[in-house]
Write an enzyme that holds these catalytic residues in place. Structure first.
Site, PDB file in Angstrom:
ATOM      1  N   LYS A 139       0.837  -1.200   0.000  1.00  0.00           N
ATOM      2  CA  LYS A 139       0.000   0.000   0.000  1.00  0.00           C
ATOM      3  C   LYS A 139       0.874   1.253   0.000  1.00  0.00           C
ATOM      4  O   LYS A 139       1.829   1.352   0.777  1.00  0.00           O
ATOM      5  CB  LYS A 139      -0.889  -0.039   1.242  1.00  0.00           C
ATOM      6  CG  LYS A 139      -1.873   1.108   1.396  1.00  0.00           C
ATOM      7  CD  LYS A 139      -2.680   0.890   2.682  1.00  0.00           C
ATOM      8  CE  LYS A 139      -3.722   1.968   2.895  1.00  0.00           C
ATOM      9  NZ  LYS A 139      -4.501   1.706   4.131  1.00  0.00           N
ATOM     10  N   SER A 199      -9.169   1.871   2.800  1.00  0.00           N
ATOM     11  CA  SER A 199      -8.224   2.627   2.000  1.00  0.00           C
ATOM     12  C   SER A 199      -7.207   1.759   1.277  1.00  0.00           C
ATOM     13  O   SER A 199      -6.470   2.239   0.405  1.00  0.00           O
ATOM     14  CB  SER A 199      -7.489   3.637   2.883  1.00  0.00           C
ATOM     15  OG  SER A 199      -6.800   2.986   3.933  1.00  0.00           O
ATOM     16  N   SER A 205     -10.137  -0.815   6.618  1.00  0.00           N
ATOM     17  CA  SER A 205      -9.355  -0.536   5.414  1.00  0.00           C
ATOM     18  C   SER A 205      -8.611  -1.733   4.840  1.00  0.00           C
ATOM     19  O   SER A 205      -8.120  -1.676   3.724  1.00  0.00           O
ATOM     20  CB  SER A 205      -8.353   0.596   5.685  1.00  0.00           C
ATOM     21  OG  SER A 205      -9.032   1.817   5.835  1.00  0.00           O
TER      22      SER A 205
END
EC number: 3.5.1.99
Length: 532
Positions: free
Chosen positions: A131, A206, A230
Site C-alpha cells: 500500500k 483505504s 481498510s
C-alpha cells in the site's frame, strides 16, 4: 481521519451532502463521463500465477522454479491487467528483476536443505505489493495527498523490511484513498482504482489498490492497514483474504498518516492475500517480536469451537440494509458448520451493534491517555505549511480547481463546524465497554463470531458518497480491539464477491485464521476474475 467529527447533526449533514454530491456525480457520468467495460475477460493462463506464496517459495527454494521466471510472469500479468484496474501506481520492475536474479544466484551457491532455507526465508522470491501509504525505499509515500506527491521513501516501513528480510520481492506500490480516510480508493495523484470483477464498481478503501491488485492475480501477498475496515472492506469487495490482527501485535511504524493518541489503539497493520494458507506465515513475519502475544502454534479443533452469528446490525437508521444474497451466503456457512462440521452454532442478537458507527466515531474522537487530542484532520491538508479553508476548497472543487477529493473536503468541513461532545463521549464509551464485555464473555478462548463485512457487495463508483456510514460494519471491531479475518465466499449472481467477517476474542487470532482456511476449502476461496 474521520475520527475528528462528533455529534449526531454532523451525521445528517454529511449524509445529505453526500446524497446531492452523488446525484451530481451520476449526472456527470450520464452525460459524457468515461465509460468502462464491465469485466476483465482474460482469466489467468500462466500456472505460476495460481500458486500461493507458500507454494511459490517452496518451489523456488527447491530450485524447481527460477525466481526470475516467477517475477517475469507477474510483470507480464501486471502489464496486461493493471491499465484496467489501476491498482499498482508505481512499478519497481527493474529492481525486482535484479533481486530475482540474486535469489537464483544465492540458491546456486547455497545447498542447505529446504527446512533450513524456509526458516531463513519463508517467502523467498515471492512477489509482494505494498500500500502506497507505507514506506518502501525509493517509492512515493504520499497517501494520495497532492502536496506530498514528491515525497520519496528513504527507508522501509517496519513490516515491509520484515517481509523483504523473509525473501519477498516488492513489485510496486498500490493505490489508496486520499489520506487513507475513505472507502473508495481514489485521489488526485493516481486517479481511481477499479474492481477486477466489474470495472464500474469500487475496490474499497483505504487499501483498495492492494485489494484489486491481489484479486486480479497481479500479486500474491500484500500489506494493508486498517483503522475502520481498510483491510477488510477491500478484501471483501475484491474476494480475497485479509486479516486485522489484535492491536499491538504488528508494528504500524513507517506509514503516513500515522495514527496518534488514542487512535494508535485502533490502527492495525496486517496481511492481505489470495490464499488462506499465506495468512499465518505472513502474520508471523509481519509481527516480528509481537508474535509472542499470539497463540499461532496452538492446534485448533474446529469441531470444538463455538460459533455465533448475526445477520445484520439490528437496524441502524444510518446504514443500509444487508443484501439478501449476503444473508443467504452467511446462512449457507451456518448450515455447513452445523451439518458437515458438526459444530455448535448459535444465532445471537447484540443490541448495541446498532450503534456501531457512533461507537467507532466516539472512540476515534477521544483524547489520549496523556490528555492530548489527536492531530486535526484539516492540519494534514496544509499546503506548504499554510492552513487551508475547507469552504474555499469546496468552492474550488465545484469549479474543478481543488487538489483534494470531495470526501476529504467534506470531512474537513464537518470537523470545522462541530466540537467534541463530552457527554456523548461518556455515553458511547460506556456502551462500547458493555458491548466489548458481552462479546469477550460470549467468545471466550474457544468461540468465533460470524458477521457481515458490509451491507452490500462492492457498490458502483461514487455510491459510497450516499452511504458514508456503511463502513461501520467493519469499523466497530476496531473500536472494540478484536481480531478479524475477512473471508471470501464465492460470487453473487452478478459476478461480484461475497464474503464474511470472522471475529474472535483478544489475541485469539489463531481461531479466525483457522476458520479462514476451513472456509476456503469448503467454499472455494478466491475466484479468478473472468472465469464466471
Amino acid at each position: 481521519m474521520a475520527s475528528l467529527f462528533t455529534a449526531r447533526i454532523r451525521f445528517r449533514l454529511l449524509q445529505v451532502m453526500g446524497f446531492f454530491i452523488g446525484l451530481v456525480g451520476q449526472a456527470v457520468r450520464a452525460f459524457g463521463g468515461p465509460k468502462l467495460g464491465s469485466m476483465i475477460t482474460r482469466p489467468v493462463s500462466e500456472p505460476l500465477l495460481l500458486l500461493s506464496g507458500v507454494q511459490l517459495a517452496k518451489l523456488i527454494r527447491q530450485r524447481k522454479v527460477k525466481c526470475i521466471d516467477v517475477i517475469q510472469a507477474y510483470i507480464s500479468r501486471i502489464m496486461d491487467v493493471n491499465p484496467l484496474i489501476n491498482g499498482i501506481v508505481k512499478y519497481r520492475f527493474e529492481e525486482a528483476k535484479k533481486e530475482a536474479h540474486a535469489v537464483d544466484m544465492k540458491l546456486l551457491e547455497n545447498w542447505e536443505d529446504d527446512a533450513t532455507l524456509e526458516k531463513k526465508w519463508p517467502f523467498l522470491g515471492v512477489p509482494l505489493t505494498v500500500k502506497e501509504a507505507f514506506q518502501l525505499q525509493g517509492m512515493p509515500n504520499s497517501s494520495g495527498l497532492v502536496n506530498r506527491r514528491n515525497v520519496i521513501s528513504k527507508t522501509d516501513a517496519t513490516v515491509v523490511a520484515l517481509l523483504k528480510e523473509a525473501g519477498a520481492i516488492p513489485l510496486g506500490i498500490t493505490n489508496c484513498s486520499e489520506l487513507c480516510m475513505w472507502y473508495e480508493s481514489s485521489n488526485k495523484i493516481y486517479g481511481r482504482s477499479n474492481n477486477p470483477y466489474d470495472l464500474q464498481h469500487i475496490v474499497g478503501g483505504s487499501s483498495g489498490g492492494e485489494g484489486c491488485t491481489l484479486a486480479a492475480a497481479c500479486s500474491v501477498i500484500g500489506v494493508g492497514s486498517d483503522i475502520g475496515g481498510s483491510i477488510r472492506m477491500p478484501a471483501f469487495f475484491n474476494g480475497i483474504f485479509g486479516h486485522k490482527p489484535s492491536p499491538g501485535v504488528v508494528s504500524n511504524q513507517g506509514q503516513f498518516p500515522m495514527a496518534k493518541g488514542v487512535q494508535e489503539l485502533f490502527l492495525c497493520t496486517g496481511p492481505m492475500c489470495r490464499y488462506a494458507e499465506d495468512l499465518v506465515p505472513m502474520l508471523r513475519v509481519m509481527a516480528g517480536p509481537g508474535i509472542k502475544k499470539l497463540k499461532l502454534d496452538e492446534k485448533v479443533n474446529l469441531k470444538d469451537l463455538k460459533f455465533y452469528w448475526m445477520e445484520h446490525d439490528g437496524g441502524s437508521l444510518l446504514m443500509s440494509r444487508v443484501d439478501q444474497e449476503l444473508i443467504m451466503a452467511q446462512k449457507k456457512v451456518v448450515a455447513h458448520l452445523e451439518t458437515v462440521l458438526g459444530a455448535s452454532v448459535q444465532h445471537v442478537k447484540l443490541k448495541q451493534m446498532k450503534y456501531s458507527f457512533q461507537l467507532w466515531i466516539t472512540m476515534m474522537s477521544a483524547k489520549g491517555h496523556d490528555g492530548k487530542e489527536a492531530v486535526k484532520f484539516v492540519d494534514l491538508l496544509n499546503s506548504h505549511g499554510k492552513p487551508i479553508s475547507p469552504l474555499w476548497e469546496l468552492i474550488k472543487w465545484c469549479l474543478g480547481l481543488s487538489v483534494h477529493t470531495i470526501p476529504v473536503i467534506g470531512l474537513a468541513l464537518m470537523e470545522e463546524k462541530f466540537k467534541y461532545d463530552t457527554e456523548k463521549y461518556k455515553k458511547f464509551k460506556a456502551m462500547k465497554e458493555s458491548l466489548l464485555k458481552e462479546l469477550v464473555e460470549m467468545l471466550g478462548d474457544d468461540g468465533v463470531f460470524l458477521y457481515p463485512s458490509h451491507p452490500t457487495v462492492a457498490p458502483k463508483h461514487h455510491v459510497p458518497l450516499t452511504r458514508p456510514y456503511n463502513f461501520a460494519y467493519t469499523g466497530v471491531f476496531n473500536a472494540l480491539g478484536l481480531p478479524v479475518t475477512q473471508c471470501p465466499l464465492g460470487l453473487n449472481t452478478k459476478g461480484l464477491p461475497l464474503g464474511i467477517q470472522v471475529v474472535a476474542g483478544p489475541f485469539n487470532d489463531h481461531l479466525t485464521l483457522a476458520v479462514a482456511q476451513y472456509l476456503e476449502k469448503s467454499f472455494g476461496g478466491w475466484v479468478c476474475p473472468g472465469k464466471f
